[in-house]
Write a protein that holds these residues in place. Structure first.
Motif, PDB file in Angstrom:
ATOM      1  N   TYR A 115      20.086  36.812 -41.853  1.00 12.04           N
ATOM      2  CA  TYR A 115      18.946  35.908 -41.819  1.00 12.04           C
ATOM      3  C   TYR A 115      18.058  36.204 -40.618  1.00 12.04           C
ATOM      4  CZ  TYR A 115      15.945  31.908 -41.635  1.00 12.04           C
ATOM      5  OH  TYR A 115      14.826  31.122 -41.582  1.00 12.04           O
ATOM      6  N   TRP A 116      18.634  36.504 -39.469  1.00 14.65           N
ATOM      7  CA  TRP A 116      17.844  36.832 -38.288  1.00 14.65           C
ATOM      8  C   TRP A 116      16.994  38.076 -38.546  1.00 14.65           C
ATOM      9  CZ3 TRP A 116      15.550  35.056 -34.321  1.00 14.65           C
ATOM     10  CH2 TRP A 116      15.188  35.867 -33.258  1.00 14.65           C
ATOM     11  N   ALA A 117      17.568  39.059 -39.198  1.00 15.30           N
ATOM     12  CA  ALA A 117      16.803  40.262 -39.523  1.00 15.30           C
ATOM     13  C   ALA A 117      15.666  39.928 -40.490  1.00 15.30           C
ATOM     14  CB  ALA A 117      17.730  41.317 -40.131  1.00 15.30           C
ATOM     15  N   PHE A 118      15.945  39.063 -41.477  1.00 16.24           N
ATOM     16  CA  PHE A 118      14.914  38.644 -42.415  1.00 16.24           C
ATOM     17  C   PHE A 118      13.807  37.877 -41.697  1.00 16.24           C
ATOM     18  CE2 PHE A 118      13.254  35.390 -45.375  1.00 16.24           C
ATOM     19  CZ  PHE A 118      12.802  36.199 -46.397  1.00 16.24           C
ATOM     20  N   TYR A 119      14.191  36.999 -40.774  1.00 16.23           N
ATOM     21  CA  TYR A 119      13.220  36.198 -40.028  1.00 16.23           C
ATOM     22  C   TYR A 119      12.339  37.082 -39.146  1.00 16.23           C
ATOM     23  CZ  TYR A 119      11.397  32.678 -36.823  1.00 16.23           C
ATOM     24  OH  TYR A 119      10.570  31.890 -36.059  1.00 16.23           O
ATOM     25  N   LEU A 120      12.948  38.055 -38.476  1.00 13.62           N
ATOM     26  CA  LEU A 120      12.167  38.974 -37.647  1.00 13.62           C
ATOM     27  C   LEU A 120      11.165  39.754 -38.483  1.00 13.62           C
ATOM     28  CD1 LEU A 120      14.855  40.470 -35.219  1.00 13.62           C
ATOM     29  CD2 LEU A 120      13.051  38.835 -34.662  1.00 13.62           C
ATOM     30  N   ALA A 121      11.582  40.142 -39.666  1.00 19.81           N
ATOM     31  CA  ALA A 121      10.722  40.984 -40.501  1.00 19.81           C
ATOM     32  C   ALA A 121       9.598  40.211 -41.172  1.00 19.81           C
ATOM     33  CB  ALA A 121      11.573  41.674 -41.573  1.00 19.81           C
ATOM     34  N   THR A 122       9.774  38.906 -41.368  1.00 19.61           N
ATOM     35  CA  THR A 122       8.806  38.172 -42.191  1.00 19.61           C
ATOM     36  C   THR A 122       8.027  37.093 -41.469  1.00 19.61           C
ATOM     37  OG1 THR A 122      10.537  36.609 -42.887  1.00 19.61           O
ATOM     38  CG2 THR A 122      10.181  38.552 -44.269  1.00 19.61           C
ATOM     39  N   SER A 123       8.596  36.462 -40.436  1.00 24.91           N
ATOM     40  CA  SER A 123       7.994  35.216 -39.954  1.00 24.91           C
ATOM     41  C   SER A 123       7.771  35.105 -38.452  1.00 24.91           C
ATOM     42  CB  SER A 123       8.860  34.017 -40.381  1.00 24.91           C
ATOM     43  OG  SER A 123       8.930  33.922 -41.777  1.00 24.91           O
ATOM     44  N   LEU A 124       8.515  35.824 -37.650  1.00 28.36           N
ATOM     45  CA  LEU A 124       8.501  35.550 -36.214  1.00 28.36           C
ATOM     46  C   LEU A 124       7.103  35.659 -35.622  1.00 28.36           C
ATOM     47  CD1 LEU A 124       9.985  34.882 -33.635  1.00 28.36           C
ATOM     48  CD2 LEU A 124      10.466  37.324 -33.326  1.00 28.36           C
ATOM     49  N   GLY A 125       6.338  36.690 -35.995  1.00 30.65           N
ATOM     50  CA  GLY A 125       4.992  36.838 -35.458  1.00 30.65           C
ATOM     51  C   GLY A 125       4.105  35.655 -35.780  1.00 30.65           C
ATOM     52  N   TRP A 126       4.152  35.191 -37.029  1.00 30.91           N
ATOM     53  CA  TRP A 126       3.383  34.020 -37.433  1.00 30.91           C
ATOM     54  C   TRP A 126       3.812  32.783 -36.659  1.00 30.91           C
ATOM     55  CZ3 TRP A 126       0.103  33.403 -42.009  1.00 30.91           C
ATOM     56  CH2 TRP A 126      -0.243  34.629 -42.586  1.00 30.91           C
ATOM     57  N   ASP A 127       5.120  32.601 -36.508  1.00 31.73           N
ATOM     58  CA  ASP A 127       5.626  31.395 -35.862  1.00 31.73           C
ATOM     59  C   ASP A 127       5.310  31.378 -34.370  1.00 31.73           C
ATOM     60  OD1 ASP A 127       6.588  30.756 -38.336  1.00 31.73           O
ATOM     61  OD2 ASP A 127       8.653  31.351 -37.914  1.00 31.73           O
ATOM     62  N   LEU A 128       5.313  32.532 -33.713  1.00 34.98           N
ATOM     63  CA  LEU A 128       4.939  32.589 -32.301  1.00 34.98           C
ATOM     64  C   LEU A 128       3.482  32.181 -32.119  1.00 34.98           C
ATOM     65  CD1 LEU A 128       6.718  35.846 -31.058  1.00 34.98           C
ATOM     66  CD2 LEU A 128       7.195  33.490 -30.339  1.00 34.98           C
ATOM     67  N   THR A 129       2.622  32.651 -33.026  1.00 34.02           N
ATOM     68  CA  THR A 129       1.215  32.261 -32.967  1.00 34.02           C
ATOM     69  C   THR A 129       1.067  30.755 -33.129  1.00 34.02           C
ATOM     70  OG1 THR A 129       0.585  34.386 -33.925  1.00 34.02           O
ATOM     71  CG2 THR A 129      -1.061  32.640 -33.971  1.00 34.02           C
ATOM     72  N   ARG A 130       1.808  30.180 -34.071  1.00 31.12           N
ATOM     73  CA  ARG A 130       1.772  28.739 -34.282  1.00 31.12           C
ATOM     74  C   ARG A 130       2.262  27.999 -33.046  1.00 31.12           C
ATOM     75  NH1 ARG A 130       5.472  28.332 -37.910  1.00 31.12           N
ATOM     76  NH2 ARG A 130       4.087  28.766 -39.660  1.00 31.12           N
ATOM     77  N   ALA A 131       3.361  28.462 -32.456  1.00 29.33           N
ATOM     78  CA  ALA A 131       3.927  27.786 -31.292  1.00 29.33           C
ATOM     79  C   ALA A 131       2.967  27.819 -30.109  1.00 29.33           C
ATOM     80  CB  ALA A 131       5.262  28.428 -30.922  1.00 29.33           C
ATOM     81  N   VAL A 132       2.406  28.985 -29.819  1.00 28.98           N
ATOM     82  CA  VAL A 132       1.491  29.115 -28.684  1.00 28.98           C
ATOM     83  C   VAL A 132       0.227  28.296 -28.923  1.00 28.98           C
ATOM     84  CG1 VAL A 132       0.047  30.731 -27.387  1.00 28.98           C
ATOM     85  CG2 VAL A 132       2.376  31.367 -27.993  1.00 28.98           C
ATOM     86  N   GLY A 133      -0.318  28.346 -30.132  1.00 29.21           N
ATOM     87  CA  GLY A 133      -1.511  27.577 -30.447  1.00 29.21           C
ATOM     88  C   GLY A 133      -1.283  26.081 -30.311  1.00 29.21           C
ATOM     89  N   THR A 134      -0.110  25.606 -30.722  1.00 29.03           N
ATOM     90  CA  THR A 134       0.202  24.180 -30.604  1.00 29.03           C
ATOM     91  C   THR A 134       0.281  23.769 -29.148  1.00 29.03           C
ATOM     92  OG1 THR A 134       1.420  24.244 -32.698  1.00 29.03           O
ATOM     93  CG2 THR A 134       1.847  22.390 -31.235  1.00 29.03           C
ATOM     94  N   VAL A 135       0.877  24.606 -28.305  1.00 28.24           N
ATOM     95  CA  VAL A 135       0.962  24.292 -26.880  1.00 28.24           C
ATOM     96  C   VAL A 135      -0.428  24.199 -26.270  1.00 28.24           C
ATOM     97  CG1 VAL A 135       1.674  25.200 -24.632  1.00 28.24           C
ATOM     98  CG2 VAL A 135       3.263  25.277 -26.555  1.00 28.24           C
ATOM     99  N   VAL A 136      -1.270  25.171 -26.551  1.00 28.97           N
ATOM    100  CA  VAL A 136      -2.620  25.185 -25.982  1.00 28.97           C
ATOM    101  C   VAL A 136      -3.413  23.958 -26.429  1.00 28.97           C
ATOM    102  CG1 VAL A 136      -4.825  26.411 -25.956  1.00 28.97           C
ATOM    103  CG2 VAL A 136      -2.684  27.692 -25.734  1.00 28.97           C
ATOM    104  N   MET A 137      -3.374  23.642 -27.720  1.00 31.43           N
ATOM    105  CA  MET A 137      -4.140  22.500 -28.220  1.00 31.43           C
ATOM    106  C   MET A 137      -3.597  21.185 -27.667  1.00 31.43           C
ATOM    107  SD  MET A 137      -5.306  23.275 -32.126  1.00 31.43           S
ATOM    108  CE  MET A 137      -6.525  21.973 -31.946  1.00 31.43           C
ATOM    109  N   THR A 138      -2.291  21.083 -27.510  1.00 29.37           N
ATOM    110  CA  THR A 138      -1.707  19.855 -26.962  1.00 29.37           C
ATOM    111  C   THR A 138      -2.150  19.634 -25.527  1.00 29.37           C
ATOM    112  OG1 THR A 138       0.230  20.067 -28.399  1.00 29.37           O
ATOM    113  CG2 THR A 138       0.446  18.638 -26.486  1.00 29.37           C
ATOM    114  N   LEU A 139      -2.123  20.677 -24.715  1.00 27.82           N
ATOM    115  CA  LEU A 139      -2.485  20.532 -23.305  1.00 27.82           C
ATOM    116  C   LEU A 139      -3.987  20.338 -23.116  1.00 27.82           C
ATOM    117  CD1 LEU A 139      -0.151  23.222 -21.670  1.00 27.82           C
ATOM    118  CD2 LEU A 139       0.195  20.746 -21.824  1.00 27.82           C
ATOM    119  N   VAL A 140      -4.793  20.971 -23.965  1.00 30.41           N
ATOM    120  CA  VAL A 140      -6.243  20.888 -23.803  1.00 30.41           C
ATOM    121  C   VAL A 140      -6.811  19.625 -24.444  1.00 30.41           C
ATOM    122  CG1 VAL A 140      -8.444  21.990 -24.373  1.00 30.41           C
ATOM    123  CG2 VAL A 140      -6.511  23.386 -23.612  1.00 30.41           C
TER     124      VAL A 140
END
Length: 277
Positions: free
Chosen positions: A231-256
Motif C-alpha cells: 500500500y505504501w508503494a501504491f500511495y507513493l506512486a499515485t497520491s503523495l504528491g497531490w496530498d503534499l500540495t493539499r497539506a501545504v496549501g491548507t497550512v498556508v490558507m489557515t495561517l493567512v
C-alpha cells in the motif's frame, strides 16, 4: 453597568473561550457513531472478501449506491434530532447552508489540478468553532454539494463524504481554542488530515486497482507487513504528491486567512446564540 460587564462587552469575538458552539445530544452521538460505522464497513469490506480484483470492472459501482442511500438519511436524522432537542435551530441550519455553499465554491476554485483544495481549511476552522457534530455534517454536505456542481458524482462520492465528515468532526476536538496557539494547532491538523485524507481515499480503489502490478497491487492473504509495504508503494506512486500540495496549501490558507475567518465564524455563532456569554 459594572467595570467587569463593560470589559466583557469589549472582549473581542476571537477570544471566546474553549466551549463548542453547538453541543451534540446523546441521540445524535449515537446516530453519528452508526453513520461512521457504515463508512468504516464500506471502506474495509473489499479486504475481507476472497478476491476483490475479480470484480475490478465494477469496483464499488453497486455498494456505493447502498452507502449513499444510508448516509444521506442518517445526516438528515442527525439534523432533525438536534432541531428537535434544541441543539440546532433554524439559524444553525441556515449557517450550515451558507458554509456548505462557501465550501463548494472553494473546492471549485481549487480546480482539482494539483490536489490543493481551499475547502479543507474552512471545514477545519468551522468544525473547531462550531463543534464536532456540525463539522461532521458540514464536511459531508460540502462534498456532496460540490460534487453536484462539478459533476463529480460517482462511486467515489460517499467515500469522499465520509473522509471530509471525519475531518470536520475531528476538528471539533482540537485544543487551544481562543488562544494564540489556535491557528497553529488548526494548521497542523490541516496538514496531517490533508495527507490522511488522500491515504484514506486510496483505500476505496486500491483493492480493485493496479491489478497485475506486482509490487503495488493488493494481494489477498498477504501478511500485514507485506500489505502495508504494497500500500505504501501504491500511495507513493499515485497520491503523495497531490496530498503534499493539499497539506501545504491548507497550512498556508489557515495561517493567512484563519484570523478573519475565525472572527466571522464566532460572530455568526454569537449572533445566532450558539455560544452563550
Amino acid at each position: 453597568m459594572t467595570v467587569v460587564d463593560a470589559r466583557q462587552r469589549q472582549r473581542p469575538v476571537l477570544s471566546v473561550g474553549p466551549q463548542r458552539a453547538v453541543n451534540l445530544r446523546p441521540r445524535s452521538v449515537a446516530v453519528l457513531a452508526l453513520t461512521s460505522l457504515v463508512g468504516v464497513v464500506a471502506y474495509v469490506w473489499p479486504f475481507l472478501v476472497g478476491d476483490p480484483q475479480a470484480a475490478a470492472g465494477t469496483a464499488h459501482a453497486q455498494d456505493a449506491v447502498v452507502v449513499m442511500a444510508l448516509l444521506l438519511p442518517l445526516l438528515v436524522l442527525v439534523t432533525a434530532i438536534e432541531l428537535g432537542e434544541g441543539g440546532f435551530d433554524a439559524r444553525a441550519v441556515g449557517l450550515l447552508g451558507v458554509l456548505t455553499a462557501a465550501g463548494a465554491a472553494l473546492r471549485m476554485a481549487g480546480g482539482g489540478v494539483s490536489g490543493f483544495s481551499p475547502m479543507f481549511f474552512l471545514i477545519v476552522l468551522a468544525g473547531s468553532v462550531l463543534g464536532s457534530g456540525f463539522g461532521f455534517v458540514l464536511g459531508a454536505t460540502t462534498m456532496f454539494a460540490s460534487a453536484i456542481i462539478t459533476g463529480g458524482i460517482g462511486p467515489w462520492l460517499p467515500f469522499q463524504m465520509f473522509g471530509m465528515a471525519w475531518i470536520g468532526a475531528g476538528a471539533g476536538w482540537l485544543p487551544g481554542r481562543g488562544t494564540s496557539a489556535e491557528l497553529w494547532v488548526a494548521a497542523a491538523y490541516g496538514a496531517v488530515t490533508g495527507l490522511l485524507y488522500g491515504a484514506l481515499l486510496n483505500l476505496w480503489s486500491w483493492p480493485f486497482a493496479a491489478a497485475g502490478a506486482e509490487r503495488i497491487s493488493y494481494q489477498p492473504g498477504a501478511g500485514l507487513a507485506e500489505t502495508l509495504r504494497r500500500y505504501w508503494a501504491f500511495y507513493l506512486a499515485t497520491s503523495l504528491g497531490w496530498d503534499l500540495t493539499r497539506a501545504v496549501g491548507t497550512v498556508v490558507m489557515t495561517l493567512v486567512l484563519g484570523p478573519p475567518v475565525l472572527l466571522a465564524l464566532r460572530r455568526a455563532a454569537k449572533r445566532a446564540h450558539f455560544v452563550h456569554r
